[in-house]
Motif scaffolding. Structure first.
Motif, mmCIF file in Angstrom:
data_model
loop_
_atom_site.group_PDB
_atom_site.id
_atom_site.type_symbol
_atom_site.label_atom_id
_atom_site.label_comp_id
_atom_site.label_asym_id
_atom_site.label_seq_id
_atom_site.Cartn_x
_atom_site.Cartn_y
_atom_site.Cartn_z
ATOM 1 N N ARG A 261 -3.869 37.889 0.468
ATOM 2 C CA ARG A 261 -4.399 37.961 -0.898
ATOM 3 C C ARG A 261 -3.683 36.941 -1.772
ATOM 4 O O ARG A 261 -2.447 36.872 -1.774
ATOM 5 C CB ARG A 261 -4.212 39.371 -1.454
ATOM 6 C CG ARG A 261 -4.623 39.514 -2.909
ATOM 7 C CD ARG A 261 -4.559 40.958 -3.374
ATOM 8 N NE ARG A 261 -4.682 41.043 -4.821
ATOM 9 C CZ ARG A 261 -4.880 42.169 -5.510
ATOM 10 N NH1 ARG A 261 -4.970 43.324 -4.863
ATOM 11 N NH2 ARG A 261 -4.984 42.154 -6.823
ATOM 12 N N PRO A 262 -4.422 36.133 -2.523
ATOM 13 C CA PRO A 262 -3.785 35.107 -3.353
ATOM 14 C C PRO A 262 -2.827 35.720 -4.377
ATOM 15 O O PRO A 262 -3.071 36.815 -4.903
ATOM 16 C CB PRO A 262 -4.962 34.424 -4.046
ATOM 17 C CG PRO A 262 -6.144 34.709 -3.183
ATOM 18 C CD PRO A 262 -5.892 36.059 -2.590
ATOM 19 N N ALA B 43 -7.778 37.676 -8.101
ATOM 20 C CA ALA B 43 -8.823 37.663 -7.076
ATOM 21 C C ALA B 43 -9.114 39.039 -6.495
ATOM 22 O O ALA B 43 -10.069 39.197 -5.743
ATOM 23 C CB ALA B 43 -8.431 36.716 -5.942
ATOM 24 N N GLY B 44 -8.283 40.048 -6.830
ATOM 25 C CA GLY B 44 -8.443 41.365 -6.230
ATOM 26 C C GLY B 44 -8.369 42.486 -7.240
ATOM 27 O O GLY B 44 -8.280 42.255 -8.454
ATOM 28 N N PRO B 45 -8.404 43.740 -6.762
ATOM 29 C CA PRO B 45 -8.290 44.902 -7.646
ATOM 30 C C PRO B 45 -6.933 44.941 -8.347
ATOM 31 O O PRO B 45 -5.990 44.243 -7.936
ATOM 32 C CB PRO B 45 -8.443 46.090 -6.684
ATOM 33 C CG PRO B 45 -9.095 45.531 -5.457
ATOM 34 C CD PRO B 45 -8.607 44.123 -5.360
ATOM 35 N N PRO B 46 -6.800 45.770 -9.391
ATOM 36 C CA PRO B 46 -5.533 45.843 -10.127
ATOM 37 C C PRO B 46 -4.341 46.247 -9.262
ATOM 38 O O PRO B 46 -3.220 45.803 -9.498
ATOM 39 C CB PRO B 46 -5.809 46.892 -11.211
ATOM 40 C CG PRO B 46 -7.294 46.861 -11.401
ATOM 41 C CD PRO B 46 -7.865 46.539 -10.061
ATOM 42 N N ALA C 162 -7.400 43.586 -0.781
ATOM 43 C CA ALA C 162 -8.804 43.240 -1.036
ATOM 44 C C ALA C 162 -8.813 42.057 -1.997
ATOM 45 O O ALA C 162 -8.022 42.020 -2.944
ATOM 46 C CB ALA C 162 -9.556 44.423 -1.638
ATOM 47 N N TYR C 163 -9.673 41.100 -1.736
ATOM 48 C CA TYR C 163 -9.765 39.929 -2.608
ATOM 49 C C TYR C 163 -11.031 39.152 -2.255
ATOM 50 O O TYR C 163 -11.711 39.452 -1.268
ATOM 51 C CB TYR C 163 -8.534 39.030 -2.469
ATOM 52 C CG TYR C 163 -8.294 38.461 -1.100
ATOM 53 C CD1 TYR C 163 -8.800 37.207 -0.733
ATOM 54 C CD2 TYR C 163 -7.540 39.160 -0.155
ATOM 55 C CE1 TYR C 163 -8.579 36.679 0.520
ATOM 56 C CE2 TYR C 163 -7.310 38.641 1.108
ATOM 57 C CZ TYR C 163 -7.834 37.404 1.450
ATOM 58 O OH TYR C 163 -7.618 36.886 2.698
ATOM 59 N N HIS C 164 -11.344 38.167 -3.073
ATOM 60 C CA HIS C 164 -12.480 37.305 -2.782
ATOM 61 C C HIS C 164 -12.101 35.858 -3.026
ATOM 62 O O HIS C 164 -11.173 35.553 -3.785
ATOM 63 C CB HIS C 164 -13.708 37.693 -3.615
ATOM 64 C CG HIS C 164 -13.548 37.475 -5.088
ATOM 65 N ND1 HIS C 164 -14.080 36.387 -5.746
ATOM 66 C CD2 HIS C 164 -12.906 38.204 -6.036
ATOM 67 C CE1 HIS C 164 -13.790 36.457 -7.034
ATOM 68 N NE2 HIS C 164 -13.078 37.553 -7.248
ATOM 69 N N CYS C 165 -12.819 34.966 -2.361
ATOM 70 C CA CYS C 165 -12.601 33.528 -2.558
ATOM 71 C C CYS C 165 -13.891 32.811 -2.172
ATOM 72 O O CYS C 165 -14.784 33.392 -1.560
ATOM 73 C CB CYS C 165 -11.424 33.025 -1.710
ATOM 74 S SG CYS C 165 -11.630 33.263 0.059
ATOM 75 N N ARG D 76 -19.297 32.942 -0.521
ATOM 76 C CA ARG D 76 -18.142 33.733 -0.957
ATOM 77 C C ARG D 76 -17.707 34.662 0.166
ATOM 78 O O ARG D 76 -18.538 35.253 0.862
ATOM 79 C CB ARG D 76 -18.472 34.543 -2.221
ATOM 80 C CG ARG D 76 -17.243 35.233 -2.833
ATOM 81 C CD ARG D 76 -17.473 35.601 -4.289
ATOM 82 N NE ARG D 76 -17.761 34.429 -5.096
ATOM 83 C CZ ARG D 76 -16.840 33.606 -5.602
ATOM 84 N NH1 ARG D 76 -15.550 33.856 -5.402
ATOM 85 N NH2 ARG D 76 -17.202 32.553 -6.307
ATOM 86 N N LEU D 77 -16.403 34.751 0.344
ATOM 87 C CA LEU D 77 -15.800 35.686 1.290
ATOM 88 C C LEU D 77 -15.181 36.831 0.505
ATOM 89 O O LEU D 77 -14.434 36.597 -0.450
ATOM 90 C CB LEU D 77 -14.716 34.986 2.122
ATOM 91 C CG LEU D 77 -13.866 35.899 3.008
ATOM 92 C CD1 LEU D 77 -14.697 36.474 4.149
ATOM 93 C CD2 LEU D 77 -12.654 35.135 3.550
#
Length: 311
Positions: free
Chosen positions: A111-112, A117-120, A126-129, A136-137
């Motif tokens: 996770r970045p 990029a993710g939940p709090p 969990a994240y997206h990019c 999108r992943l």
């Protein structure tokens, strides 16, 4: 193009059996198969842009032998020979070996940094990019709700245990015997409401941007791509979110070592990869997925079959 692999479950140990004692597990050979996969990906033309490691990178056996750190380093060293990013899902075997807090400080935390990029919850993997234009992943953390990897007594542990005991009256919480919802066993987990809300917002963004979305996580979220046991606890909630949007084209998972596949009623491909751990040394279980405007083509190796997934 990107690489995919699941359930390596490496341990520096002689071959063993699964929990039922009926299937062979090739603990030591799994690292060699991973290294073979890395060499194949490194030789791809055009090169792969990234690799998805779908969870259970080392086996829970390492925790009992006091070898978790060493086993993880060998797996990360093998993957580190790739000149591209590796995105990691966390599975039950990572959580048999390490606390969630330890995983968040390890090389399995892809996770970045920064959190946007993710939940709090920064301990949620969990994240997206966006690895390419209009693609999108999304990485999901299927053990966000779980009794694994958390301190007994913490609020999330207590919430997970209450849910598990409510659904599973068996003395052995890893047993699905007699359950109406057999996915409610301790070696599975689920998605918190906070993660589901975040997931919904990410897919809204992708809808607006007319993106194609690939989702990955350790646990399958469609019963037709798995057996009735190896599913996320609240898989229906994740599926409902996916089906309320038009952007998701594929969901990739591991956990079920036999693998599975279905094209669901909303046109989403659900691909569960066969596990490396139960792959004989003379074979393998990994693949490369080539992404086009209208389809994804999986070129499998060994136990992984080739597949064309149109969208």
């Amino acid at each position: 193009a990107f690489g995919v692999i699941a359930d390596i479950q490496f341990a520096d140990a002689e071959d063993g059996q699964d929990f039922a004692g009926t299937r062979r597990r090739y603990y030591r050979h799994s690292l060699r198969l991973l290294r073979d996969a890395v060499r194949a990906w490194a030789a791809e033309t055009p090169p792969v842009a990234f690799v998805l490691q779908l969870g259970d990178s080392i086996d829970g056996l390492n925790a009992r032998r006091g070898e978790a750190e060493g086993a993880l380093q060998q797996v990360l060293e093998a993957l580190g020979r790739l000149p591209v990013p590796v995105h990691h899902a966390w599975g039950n075997h990572e959580l048999y070996n390490f606390s969630r807090a330890r995983l968040a400080r390890s090389g399995l935390c892809s996770r970045p940094a920064g959190g946007s990029a993710g939940p709090p919850d920064r301990l949620c993997q969990a994240y997206h990019c966006s690895p390419a234009a209009r693609l999108r992943l999304v990485v999901l953390d299927a053990y966000d709700l779980s009794t694994l990897g958390r301190d007994p007594g913490c609020p999330r542990y207590e919430e997970s245990l209450r849910l598990l005991r409510d659904k599973n009256p068996n003395e052995d919480l890893n047993s699905p015997a007699g359950l109406k919802e057999p996915q409610f066993v301790a070696f599975n987990g689920g998605f918190s409401q906070a993660q589901l809300d975040w997931f919904d917002e990410v897919l809204k963004l992708s809808d607006e941007n007319e993106e194609k979305v690939v989702v990955m996580g350790h646990l399958p979220i469609h019963p037709d791509a798995s057996d009735r046991v190896c599913l996320a606890w609240n898989y229906e909630a994740a599926l409902s979110i996916i089906h309320s949007h038009r952007c998701v084209v594929c969901v990739l998972a591991g956990h079920l070592h036999d693998g599975g596949y279905c094209l669901d009623s909303h046109g989403v491909h659900h691909l569960t990869l066969e596990g490396v751990i139960e792959t004989p040394p003379e074979s393998n279980a990994f693949g490369t997925i080539y992404v086009y405007e209208d389809k994804m083509i999986l070129k499998g190796r060994g136990r992984i079959a080739d597949r064309v997934m149109h969208f």
